[in-house]
Motif scaffolding. Structure first.
Motif, PDB file in Angstrom:
ATOM      1  N   PRO A   1     -11.459  -1.208  -7.419  1.00 40.94           N
ATOM      2  CA  PRO A   1     -11.310   0.049  -7.036  1.00 40.94           C
ATOM      3  C   PRO A   1     -10.427   0.830  -6.140  1.00 40.94           C
ATOM      4  CG  PRO A   1     -13.109  -0.611  -6.229  1.00 40.94           C
ATOM      5  CD  PRO A   1     -12.656  -2.033  -7.085  1.00 40.94           C
ATOM      6  N   ILE A   2      -9.914   0.190  -5.066  1.00 42.12           N
ATOM      7  CA  ILE A   2      -8.937   0.344  -4.101  1.00 42.12           C
ATOM      8  C   ILE A   2      -7.825  -0.440  -4.184  1.00 42.12           C
ATOM      9  CG2 ILE A   2      -8.507   1.091  -1.820  1.00 42.12           C
ATOM     10  CD1 ILE A   2     -11.514   1.705  -1.731  1.00 42.12           C
ATOM     11  N   LEU A   3      -6.683   0.009  -4.230  1.00 42.75           N
ATOM     12  CA  LEU A   3      -5.270  -0.765  -4.253  1.00 42.75           C
ATOM     13  C   LEU A   3      -4.622  -0.068  -3.126  1.00 42.75           C
ATOM     14  CD1 LEU A   3      -3.324  -3.006  -5.081  1.00 42.75           C
ATOM     15  CD2 LEU A   3      -2.472  -1.484  -7.042  1.00 42.75           C
ATOM     16  N   LEU A   4      -4.020  -0.975  -2.152  1.00 42.69           N
ATOM     17  CA  LEU A   4      -2.948  -0.475  -1.084  1.00 42.69           C
ATOM     18  C   LEU A   4      -1.690  -1.109  -1.455  1.00 42.69           C
ATOM     19  CD1 LEU A   4      -5.279  -0.768   2.111  1.00 42.69           C
ATOM     20  CD2 LEU A   4      -5.048   1.066   0.373  1.00 42.69           C
ATOM     21  N   LYS A   5      -0.711  -0.289  -1.684  1.00 43.85           N
ATOM     22  CA  LYS A   5       0.545  -0.667  -1.727  1.00 43.85           C
ATOM     23  C   LYS A   5       1.442  -0.378  -0.632  1.00 43.85           C
ATOM     24  CE  LYS A   5       2.324  -0.894  -6.073  1.00 43.85           C
ATOM     25  NZ  LYS A   5       2.611  -0.588  -7.471  1.00 43.85           N
ATOM     26  N   PRO A   6       1.919  -1.348   0.261  1.00 46.69           N
ATOM     27  CA  PRO A   6       2.621  -1.042   1.609  1.00 46.69           C
ATOM     28  C   PRO A   6       3.898  -0.387   1.325  1.00 46.69           C
ATOM     29  CG  PRO A   6       1.612  -3.184   1.596  1.00 46.69           C
ATOM     30  CD  PRO A   6       1.548  -2.785   0.243  1.00 46.69           C
ATOM     31  N   THR A   7       3.947   0.616   1.988  1.00 47.15           N
ATOM     32  CA  THR A   7       5.387   1.389   1.656  1.00 47.15           C
ATOM     33  C   THR A   7       6.190   1.185   3.122  1.00 47.15           C
ATOM     34  OG1 THR A   7       4.309   3.671   2.473  1.00 47.15           O
ATOM     35  CG2 THR A   7       4.466   3.226   0.127  1.00 47.15           C
ATOM     36  N   THR A   8       5.413   1.107   4.029  1.00 44.12           N
ATOM     37  CA  THR A   8       6.181   0.833   5.489  1.00 44.12           C
ATOM     38  C   THR A   8       5.641  -0.214   6.262  1.00 44.12           C
ATOM     39  OG1 THR A   8       5.062   2.640   6.613  1.00 44.12           O
ATOM     40  CG2 THR A   8       7.112   3.146   5.527  1.00 44.12           C
ATOM     41  N   ASP A   9       6.016  -0.390   7.264  1.00 48.81           N
ATOM     42  CA  ASP A   9       4.988  -1.646   8.084  1.00 48.81           C
ATOM     43  C   ASP A   9       3.793  -0.850   8.593  1.00 48.81           C
ATOM     44  OD1 ASP A   9       6.940  -3.498   7.883  1.00 48.81           O
ATOM     45  OD2 ASP A   9       8.075  -3.079   9.858  1.00 48.81           O
ATOM     46  N   MET A  10       3.728   0.542   8.612  1.00 47.09           N
ATOM     47  CA  MET A  10       2.949   1.260   9.247  1.00 47.09           C
ATOM     48  C   MET A  10       1.904   1.973   8.169  1.00 47.09           C
ATOM     49  SD  MET A  10       2.981   0.671  12.330  1.00 47.09           S
ATOM     50  CE  MET A  10       2.213   2.058  13.082  1.00 47.09           C
ATOM     51  N   GLY A  11       2.137   1.993   6.894  1.00 46.14           N
ATOM     52  CA  GLY A  11       1.538   2.756   5.988  1.00 46.14           C
ATOM     53  C   GLY A  11       1.633   2.148   4.506  1.00 46.14           C
ATOM     54  N   SER A  12       0.632   2.563   3.683  1.00 48.50           N
ATOM     55  CA  SER A  12       0.734   2.396   2.491  1.00 48.50           C
ATOM     56  C   SER A  12       0.208   3.602   1.405  1.00 48.50           C
ATOM     57  CB  SER A  12      -0.498   1.364   2.106  1.00 48.50           C
ATOM     58  OG  SER A  12      -0.284   0.234   2.909  1.00 48.50           O
ATOM     59  N   GLN A  13       0.943   3.207  -0.101  1.00 48.24           N
ATOM     60  CA  GLN A  13       0.372   4.181  -0.864  1.00 48.24           C
ATOM     61  C   GLN A  13      -1.306   3.741  -1.323  1.00 48.24           C
ATOM     62  OE1 GLN A  13       1.868   3.899  -5.382  1.00 48.24           O
ATOM     63  NE2 GLN A  13       2.751   5.567  -4.821  1.00 48.24           N
ATOM     64  N   VAL A  14      -1.976   4.854  -1.403  1.00 44.59           N
ATOM     65  CA  VAL A  14      -3.613   4.393  -1.594  1.00 44.59           C
ATOM     66  C   VAL A  14      -3.801   4.874  -2.997  1.00 44.59           C
ATOM     67  CG1 VAL A  14      -5.774   4.919  -0.850  1.00 44.59           C
ATOM     68  CG2 VAL A  14      -4.051   5.006   0.770  1.00 44.59           C
ATOM     69  N   ILE A  15      -4.263   3.825  -3.679  1.00 41.77           N
ATOM     70  CA  ILE A  15      -4.474   4.243  -5.355  1.00 41.77           C
ATOM     71  C   ILE A  15      -6.054   3.725  -5.384  1.00 41.77           C
ATOM     72  CG2 ILE A  15      -4.203   3.166  -7.608  1.00 41.77           C
ATOM     73  CD1 ILE A  15      -1.451   2.095  -6.440  1.00 41.77           C
ATOM     74  N   VAL A  16      -6.746   4.743  -5.702  1.00 42.66           N
ATOM     75  CA  VAL A  16      -8.390   4.674  -6.105  1.00 42.66           C
ATOM     76  C   VAL A  16      -8.635   4.715  -7.521  1.00 42.66           C
ATOM     77  CG1 VAL A  16     -10.337   5.756  -5.460  1.00 42.66           C
ATOM     78  CG2 VAL A  16      -8.467   5.688  -3.541  1.00 42.66           C
ATOM     79  N   GLN A  17      -9.485   3.718  -7.840  1.00 43.81           N
ATOM     80  CA  GLN A  17      -9.655   3.957  -9.227  1.00 43.81           C
ATOM     81  C   GLN A  17      -8.578   4.013 -10.241  1.00 43.81           C
ATOM     82  OE1 GLN A  17     -13.168   6.411  -9.618  1.00 43.81           O
ATOM     83  NE2 GLN A  17     -14.504   4.772  -9.714  1.00 43.81           N
ATOM     84  N   GLY A  18      -7.430   3.375  -9.965  1.00 40.28           N
ATOM     85  CA  GLY A  18      -6.209   3.297 -10.856  1.00 40.28           C
ATOM     86  C   GLY A  18      -5.232   4.260 -10.530  1.00 40.28           C
ATOM     87  N   GLN A  19      -5.562   5.660  -9.588  1.00 41.87           N
ATOM     88  CA  GLN A  19      -4.700   6.658  -9.622  1.00 41.87           C
ATOM     89  C   GLN A  19      -4.249   6.770  -8.132  1.00 41.87           C
ATOM     90  OE1 GLN A  19      -7.242   9.567 -11.456  1.00 41.87           O
ATOM     91  NE2 GLN A  19      -5.818   9.451 -13.554  1.00 41.87           N
TER      92      GLN A  19
END
Length: 504
Positions: A76-94
């Motif tokens: 249900p939750i996917l974090l895709k790192p964008t920098t060393d300090m942050g991520s794109q947050v994906i919840v239930q696929g969006q």
């Protein structure tokens, strides 16, 4: 309601994903309807489901092992790192946005209802849920509001198997230290220990295993050998990314970007015995391969600048002009063009950068991510890629850019890949080709035609191959993994922990 069992590890890359996949296959073989689950995954390897939703690739692989359709309920939750300090947050696929690590940490307990809902939906439809943790449950700085290790075990009321990595050394300290750092109620959830990635004679471990069991009061349920199985890796710690040697007739050099994503696109090539897939990070490693592959990346602009600064861009350009095939996928495809424009600064504050100039196309980044999973087809081609014409491919799109031909071009350019609506998703020009499609090599007809093209360019004819589909190959590897685990784990005890009776 399904029974559950959770696999936690003493550290990242201890082998949780592989053990979970193997257990999914065993339970499937034993006649149970099983599904994987990981409440929060952090990885750049992702997948688009048939509904057009994005999830972590590790749970896709585990779903394949379980013989069920991948669903975002499994992650249900996917974090895709964008920098060393942050991520794109994906919840239930969006996508819900980009967050700094501390901001997400403060907010993550708000996602517990989403996690619970996803888990309960899966549990209602299956007999067994195999839950995977993340990192280590003993990260005492992260334990508050934990939603992925012991916090998830509590939500699911799941017994836990703790996996230690013996290959890195210090496995006894890993296991004892992890257990000792847990609260008493968390320690009580651990029902067994597993030592993973062992090489050698297991008998030498026996005295230590006895002492370990006495110290922590938990049984060691098995010592898993370093298995020779080819199961997709999850992230940048993958051992496959360390391969640098040419070991077969066809030499495929993959550029290992700092933010490389979806490198599992290469698995279909690496399964072929006459193809060597190796990873390159500097010009001296490149050599003169049969094909240079530029894979996906989470930040196309930053990785293009890295390519330029490292000297790899100049060497790739020289080889392309000499006739080497250069093939880009997703972000790698975008880099091949004349320019990359980012007016909304979705990737970079630079606004726009010069591309490699190997394809007469230009890319404009957009705010909305394109997520598609459908059938695609190679166009009617001419020139170097004519033998690939009209091949069907299956794959998926994950990108935030739109790529079009850059006005009038001196170099003949051909639409390479199109979807069923006729939208062009890749082009070829000379010996350069690019496409947005992840999994482009998965279909056997296209893959074999591509390899035969590489042979022909060397003036050689390919001999007999096994003609295995990727699905057949994966099934073989899952069964092989399951056999290794059956031979090394106390499955009778694991079924007892689950509250089920071992079949057979």
């Amino acid at each position: 309601m399904a029974k559950s069992i959770m696999i936690q590890g003493t550290m990242s890359n201890a082998g949780k994903s592989l053990i979970a996949a193997g257990l999914c296959r065993i339970f499937k073989q034993d006649g149970y309807k099983v599904a994987p689950f990981k409440s929060q995954n952090m990885a750049l390897n992702s997948y688009v489901t048939s509904e057009g939703l994005e999830m972590g690739r590790a749970q896709v692989v585990q779903a394949m092992a379980a013989g069920v359709e991948p669903s975002v309920r499994m992650n249900p939750i996917l974090l895709k790192p964008t920098t060393d300090m942050g991520s794109q947050v994906i919840v239930q696929g969006q996508v819900v946005g980009n967050m700094r690590a501390m901001d997400y940490f403060a907010k993550k307990k708000e996602y517990i209802p989403v996690i619970r809902e996803s888990y309960e939906q899966l549990a209602a439809d299956h007999d067994i849920i195999v839950i995977e943790g993340a990192g280590s449950p003993a990260e005492i700085n992260l334990k508050q509001d934990d939603i992925v290790n012991m916090g998830m075990a509590k939500i699911a009321d799941a017994p836990v198997l703790l996996v230690g990595d013996i290959d890195r050394g210090g496995v006894f300290a890993q296991l004892i230290g992890t257990v000792m750092l847990l609260e008493p109620e968390e320690q009580a959830r651990i029902k067994g220990l597993i030592m993973n990635k062992f090489r050698g004679d297991k008998k030498i471990l026996d005295p230590g295993i006895t002492m370990l069991e006495e110290r922590v009061g938990k049984p060691v349920l098995g010592v898993v050998p370093y298995a020779d199985v080819d199961i997709e890796d999850e992230d940048s710690l993958a051992s496959s990314l360390e391969e640098t040697h040419i070991q077969a007739e066809i030499d495929v050099a993959v550029i290992r970007f700092p933010r490389i994503s979806n490198f599992t696109d290469m698995q279909a090539l690496s399964m072929e015995r006459d193809v060597s897939v190796r990873y390159v990070t500097k010009p001296s490693e490149l050599g003169e391969p049969d094909v240079i592959l530029l894979p996906g990346t989470k930040n196309t602009i930053q990785d293009l600048l890295w390519l330029r600064e490292s000297g790899l861009e100049a060497k790739i350009t020289r080889l392309a002009k000499k006739g080497t095939i250069v093939f880009g996928i997703c972000g790698g495809y975008q880099m091949l063009g004349e320019s990359l424009m980012d007016p909304l600064q979705t990737e970079s504050a630079l606004g726009s950068v010069r591309g490699m100039g190997l394809l007469p196309v230009t890319t404009v980044f957009e705010e909305e991510k394109q997520l598609e999973n459908r059938a695609y087809r190679i166009g009617m081609l001419e020139g170097n890629f004519v033998s690939l014409s009209n091949k069907k491919i299956a794959g998926y799109e994950i990108h935030m850019g739109r790529t079009e031909v850059a006005g009038k071009t001196k170099t003949p350019i051909y639409p390479f890949v199109s979807d069923s609506a006729g939208t062009v998703l890749g082009y070829t020009a000379g010996t350069v080709a690019g496409s947005y499609i992840h999994g482009i090599f998965d279909e056997i007809a296209f893959r074999e035609a591509f390899i035969e093209l590489l042979y022909a360019r060397k003036g050689k004819t390919r001999g007999e191959s096994e003609h295995l589909t990727l699905q057949e190959y994966r099934e073989q590897q899952f069964d092989k993994l399951a056999q290794v685990l059956r031979e090394s784990l106390d499955m009778e005890k694991i079924y007892e922990i689950l509250g089920l009776i071992k079949q057979g």
